[in-house]
Scaffold this active site. Structure first.
Site, mmCIF file in Angstrom:
data_model
loop_
_atom_site.group_PDB
_atom_site.id
_atom_site.type_symbol
_atom_site.label_atom_id
_atom_site.label_comp_id
_atom_site.label_asym_id
_atom_site.label_seq_id
_atom_site.Cartn_x
_atom_site.Cartn_y
_atom_site.Cartn_z
ATOM 1 N N PHE A 276 3.361 3.592 -1.555
ATOM 2 C CA PHE A 276 4.157 4.018 -2.697
ATOM 3 C C PHE A 276 5.399 4.770 -2.194
ATOM 4 C CE2 PHE A 276 4.768 7.248 -6.198
ATOM 5 C CZ PHE A 276 5.343 6.348 -7.089
ATOM 6 N N GLY A 277 6.567 4.352 -2.671
ATOM 7 C CA GLY A 277 7.803 5.012 -2.236
ATOM 8 C C GLY A 277 8.512 4.257 -1.119
ATOM 9 N N SER B 287 7.678 -2.409 1.119
ATOM 10 C CA SER B 287 6.225 -2.648 0.971
ATOM 11 C C SER B 287 5.908 -3.136 -0.435
ATOM 12 C CB SER B 287 5.459 -1.355 1.313
ATOM 13 O OG SER B 287 4.219 -1.282 0.687
ATOM 14 N N GLU C 50 3.942 13.219 9.234
ATOM 15 C CA GLU C 50 4.174 11.801 9.541
ATOM 16 C C GLU C 50 4.763 11.625 10.932
ATOM 17 O OE1 GLU C 50 3.900 8.910 7.020
ATOM 18 O OE2 GLU C 50 2.605 10.275 5.925
ATOM 19 N N CYS D 173 10.998 2.557 13.788
ATOM 20 C CA CYS D 173 9.616 2.837 13.330
ATOM 21 C C CYS D 173 8.608 2.335 14.340
ATOM 22 C CB CYS D 173 9.309 2.106 12.027
ATOM 23 S SG CYS D 173 10.397 2.492 10.682
ATOM 24 N N LEU E 275 0.789 -1.239 0.000
ATOM 25 C CA LEU E 275 0.000 0.000 0.000
ATOM 26 C C LEU E 275 0.821 1.289 0.000
ATOM 27 C CD1 LEU E 275 -2.694 -1.053 2.656
ATOM 28 C CD2 LEU E 275 -2.988 -0.938 0.177
ATOM 29 N N HIS F 269 -4.300 4.240 3.564
ATOM 30 C CA HIS F 269 -4.460 3.303 4.684
ATOM 31 C C HIS F 269 -3.980 3.878 6.000
ATOM 32 C CE1 HIS F 269 -0.277 2.644 3.547
ATOM 33 N NE2 HIS F 269 -0.071 1.895 4.606
ATOM 34 N N HIS G 259 10.772 8.222 5.001
ATOM 35 C CA HIS G 259 10.789 9.011 6.247
ATOM 36 C C HIS G 259 12.248 9.296 6.573
ATOM 37 C CE1 HIS G 259 6.826 6.881 7.545
ATOM 38 N NE2 HIS G 259 6.536 8.110 7.161
ATOM 39 N N ARG H 87 6.699 12.914 2.209
ATOM 40 C CA ARG H 87 5.519 12.743 3.067
ATOM 41 C C ARG H 87 5.396 13.787 4.177
ATOM 42 N NH1 ARG H 87 4.359 6.656 4.867
ATOM 43 N NH2 ARG H 87 5.197 5.470 3.139
HETATM 44 O O1 SUG Z 1 4.058 4.096 6.314
HETATM 45 N N1 SUG Z 1 4.461 0.635 5.771
HETATM 46 C C1 SUG Z 1 4.688 1.814 6.603
HETATM 47 C C2 SUG Z 1 6.050 1.746 7.247
HETATM 48 C C3 SUG Z 1 6.242 2.850 8.248
HETATM 49 C C4 SUG Z 1 7.636 2.908 8.780
HETATM 50 N N2 SUG Z 1 7.751 3.959 9.743
HETATM 51 C C5 SUG Z 1 8.801 4.751 9.899
HETATM 52 N N3 SUG Z 1 9.768 4.814 9.021
HETATM 53 N N4 SUG Z 1 8.827 5.529 10.925
HETATM 54 C C6 SUG Z 1 4.554 3.092 5.772
HETATM 55 O O2 SUG Z 1 4.992 3.092 4.619
HETATM 56 C C7 SUG Z 1 3.088 -0.862 4.411
HETATM 57 C C8 SUG Z 1 1.723 -1.470 4.463
HETATM 58 C C9 SUG Z 1 1.457 -2.425 3.336
HETATM 59 O O3 SUG Z 1 2.002 -2.245 2.252
HETATM 60 O O4 SUG Z 1 0.656 -3.383 3.553
HETATM 61 C C10 SUG Z 1 3.240 0.353 5.313
HETATM 62 O O5 SUG Z 1 2.265 1.014 5.589
#
Ligand code: SUG
Length: 448
Positions: free
Chosen positions: A23-24, A28, A174, A371, A21, A137, A249, A213
């Site tokens: 992008f970037g 994921s 974020e 994270c 979900l 999401h 991030h 972000r």
């Molecule tokens: O926001 N992954 C999160 C990961 C967040 C990591 N947080 C920090 N770096 N602080 C995001 O990209 C993937 C969910 C999916 O693809 O099912 C996701 O939301």
């Protein structure tokens, strides 16, 4: 010292899955539609909490948010019983079903930006829950997160939980993933470093491939509403090139703790000038120097930094005063990252130990040790006033481990999200969790 840093890890929820979900976020995308193991994910997260609890005695948790959020699908016109809503969404828009099932609240570094009361004008501890409006999401997390924070930090005299910033692109926020607080040894007031990817005037360039972000306007608004003085704030911009290389991030490329900043040499735009400014400001505020540990592209190529998540390691001050670097196991497996870790531990600083942890289930969605935790510096009164049911004791660890083993599935595919019995399973797990954490089930289930 009365001010102490507590770590609030996100307890990984029963619907952890890989939906691709974000992008970037390279992990994921890479693991999109693989079969996840929610039980291992939660146990890996709990093992991390236990480790940090043993090292520091200051480990807490934030509960997962109720998923699926079927009201989200209903608000988009999917009608009928729960089973019908799920079935229709799966057939017509499976990506929306995945959105309402995402367990993404586990990454609590994105829950809020936090400023301890010593830094804030009104002497209260300030939280700004992150609007996370760059991804669909994650944008549906914020109201429930704010509600949980209010339930756990339930004193308006001591804590202030702000409303999230307006859900507009210019205020994309974020949270703590783009915010680091530095503090001198034995000192109280900190220097708060806000890093954004999107400048308000477009100067310095913007990423071309992936979204930035965090906006400058959002970082500034948070600093303002937390009532920080100008000498306590430093703003910096992410290097747009690293965003395009998968650094969605800033905490994927830099981590700070007390008087240490560990980062890649390409993390920031105009890095020399920025670190010079940051160092001078730190010296002005604390009278001591900021220790910057930088690794060049030769020592750690950017792609290895992103795949190993070295800079997403967590730094913690232990009970004995030493500092541990908690790295994902990927850093031990990557030769360049492993060498950098050895240099950090052997270097002239307080970091004297490395702990490698298997957090693979979260890592595969782009979430490393840093994270998974939100840092909250609490004074003695605040420590007493916060809800004690979320402090990770030996007993709570045992109860949660048992609860996970009883309620969580061993595998979850995208196809499994179609199964209506998952709704009931997840709901029952949350109801029982409310009892374990001694929080109202109306809060945990986010009911009116
Ligand atoms: O926001 N992954 C999160 C990961 C967040 C990591 N947080 C920090 N770096 N602080 C995001 O990209 C993937 C969910 C999916 O693809 O099912 C996701 O939301």
């Amino acid at each position: 010292m009365s001010n102490q840093e507590y770590f609030f890890d996100g307890l990984i929820g029963p619907t952890h899955n890989y939906a691709g979900l974000s992008f970037g976020n390279i992990a994921s995308k890479l693991h999109s539609h693989e079969v996840a193991n929610p039980r291992s994910a939660a146990l890996q997260g709990l093992a991390k909490m236990k480790q940090v609890a043993d090292l520091t005695g200051r480990q807490c948790l934030l509960p997962p948010l109720r998923r699926p959020r079927l009201e989200f699908l209903r608000s988009l016109g999917f009608e009928g019983t729960d089973a019908e809503v799920i079935d229709r969404a799966y057939r017509y828009r499976p990506e929306l079903l995945a959105v309402c099932y995402s367990a993404s609240s586990m990454w609590t570094a994105n829950a809020a930006t936090v400023s301890p009361s010593v830094d804030c004008g009104d002497g209260r501890l300030h939280f700004t829950p992150a609007n996370l409006q760059s991804t669909l999401h994650r944008s549906i997390e914020v109201n429930s997160t704010a509600r949980n924070l209010k339930a756990i930090f339930n004193s308006e005299e001591l804590f202030c939980v702000h409303p999230p910033l307006p859900a507009q692109a210019c205020f994309a926020d974020e949270g703590a993933a783009n915010h680091t607080r530095f503090v001198g040894t034995g000192q109280e007031v900190g220097l708060e470093f806000f890093v954004f990817g999107m400048p308000s005037d477009g100067t310095g360039g913007m990423p071309r491939k992936f979204p930035a972000r965090q906006t400058q306007m959002a970082s500034e608004a948070v600093a303002r509403q937390h009532q920080l003085l100008p000498n306590q704030i430093c703003f910096g911009q992410q290097n747009p090139e690293v965003i395009d290389a998968g650094v969605f991030h800033n905490d994927v490329i830099a981590v700070g703790h007390e008087d240490v900043l560990l980062c890649h040499r390409q993390a920031f735009l105009n890095q020399r000038e920025l670190l010079d400014r940051l160092g001078k400001q730190f010296e002005g505020l604390t009278g001591s120097s900021l220790r910057v540990i930088e690794f060049s592209d030769t020592e750690l190529p950017l792609s290895d930094a992103v795949s190993s998540y070295l800079f997403n390691s967590q730094l913690v001050t232990r009970k004995d005063g030493g500092v541990s670097l908690i790295c994902p196991i990927e850093c031990e497996e990557n030769p360049a990252a492993r060498e950098c870790v050895a240099k950090v531990v052997d270097g002239n600083n307080r970091i004297d130990e490395v702990v490698f942890l298997d957090l693979r289930q979260s890592m595969n969605n782009g979430g490393g040790p840093a994270c998974l935790r939100l840092r909250v510096v609490l004074n003695a009164r605040q420590q007493k006033a916060m809800h004690g049911g979320v402090i990770l004791t030996e007993t709570l660890y045992g109860k949660l481990t048992e609860w996970v083993c009883r309620h969580y599935r061993e595998s979850l595919s995208q196809e499994d999200l179609r199964d209506p019995s998952l709704v009931v399973e997840a709901w029952e797990a949350m109801e029982e969790l409310a009892k374990i954490l001694d929080l109202p089930s109306s809060v945990l289930l986010d009911l009116p």
